[in-house]
Motif scaffolding. Sequence first.
Motif: not given
Length: 455
Positions: A68, A70, A73-74, A342-343, A346, A348
Amino acid sequence: MSLISRATAPAAGHDVAELVRGLLSAGAAASPHPPSAAKASRGPRLPSAPTGLGTSAARIGLGPGASRDLSARTGSAAVPVNAPSLPLPSPSPPSPSRATAHPSAPVLPPGPTGQGTSAARLSTAVRPRTESAPADPHRELHCPPAVRDDPALGETVTERLVEWAEEIGIYPGQLDKIRKADFGRLIMLAHPESDDPDRLLAAAKCALSEWAVDDHYVDGEVERARHDLLGQRLAIAHSVIDQAHLPLSYAPRLEEVVRADPVMRALRDSLDNLAGYATTTQVRRLRHELAIMFVAYNQEGVWHTAGQRPPVWEFLMHRHENSFVPCMVLVDAVAGYEVPMAEFSDPRVRRAFTMAGSASVIVNDLYSMGKEDPTDFSLPRLIAVEDECSLEEAVDRTVEIHNELMHTFEAEAAVLAAAGSPELRRFLAGTWAWLGGSREWHAGSARYHSAADAV
């Protein structure tokens, strides 16, 4: 009450105006850089560690769900959460390389937890209704100082912005209001990573075209507001920010309407101009934020036509959609780099960024209190009515909400920056600098008594 009308409204001399003036001026001139430090080669930085309410978010450890993170994910590696500071690179585009991965990089939970998470419950964030809780005259806005101040650069941008507004046709007969509001100074203060007047002017054109929608269509500052036609006008304006493609036999009719409307011309010209300095993705970002803002304008139109007074919770939701976010979204474009999509998208990052936007527009609501417009929808006035308290106490409660948003952004941005790419780190620090520049502009532009009293 729109931004330009707030900036140029007549002076007020009541106790609440004095209270707000103190809030805006306290700490606003405490920048670590003297006014002569026009350059921003060091770039803005977030605090080395979050402070105050909400800082528990910075102490979230990496649990079993490491995927999970960050960075996972990026596609970017993480850096330690206890980095001593968040300095930014020079205004040149960043290197594509990433920092070395760290095994204990922090991770943000999918939802807020722990101390300071009441930002998700803003309608109950203020203290309970009581008749005995007085306003705190010593309360201060939690906000960073401006990174740099270059008055000459700001004046250059303002003058060129006025010339553009005259050429496009927005604010006819009211160009002195734009000059008096000194929007070039706002853009100069809010984007300290660039001293290029062309790039700053590109951001200023976008901002002024956004505010022109409000002044021409919603608030009636320039022309008579037709709230019964607001949805129609905004829909046609939206066809400019997200270009509508009609069949050939009908396209000229839409084009004729667009060219006859100065606001639509301003929107089109500012976005076209921005494309010379920003990537396609960055321009698309702004188009998306404008669409959200148009939704909020329609909501405000309903309040006017139906004679509604929105409850505080709904107004705070409105401020999420109608804030300075369309201006703030250009932080990286003006500085000459791009945070990865992508960031940026996100959830969050979006949460932290939009909370910063809400905090920034609450400062503007406080500023309008000093200009004394009892008919305006502003957070302090709505709190005063709903909580049956004095305006002074409503200002105090508004500051509480602002500070909760700011502390939460500060804490969560520190975690996100540590776990993300160098570009995200730079973007979040640039957002922090934007907030400080905006607050400095509000403090310097406020004239509650006379020009001599301006802070």
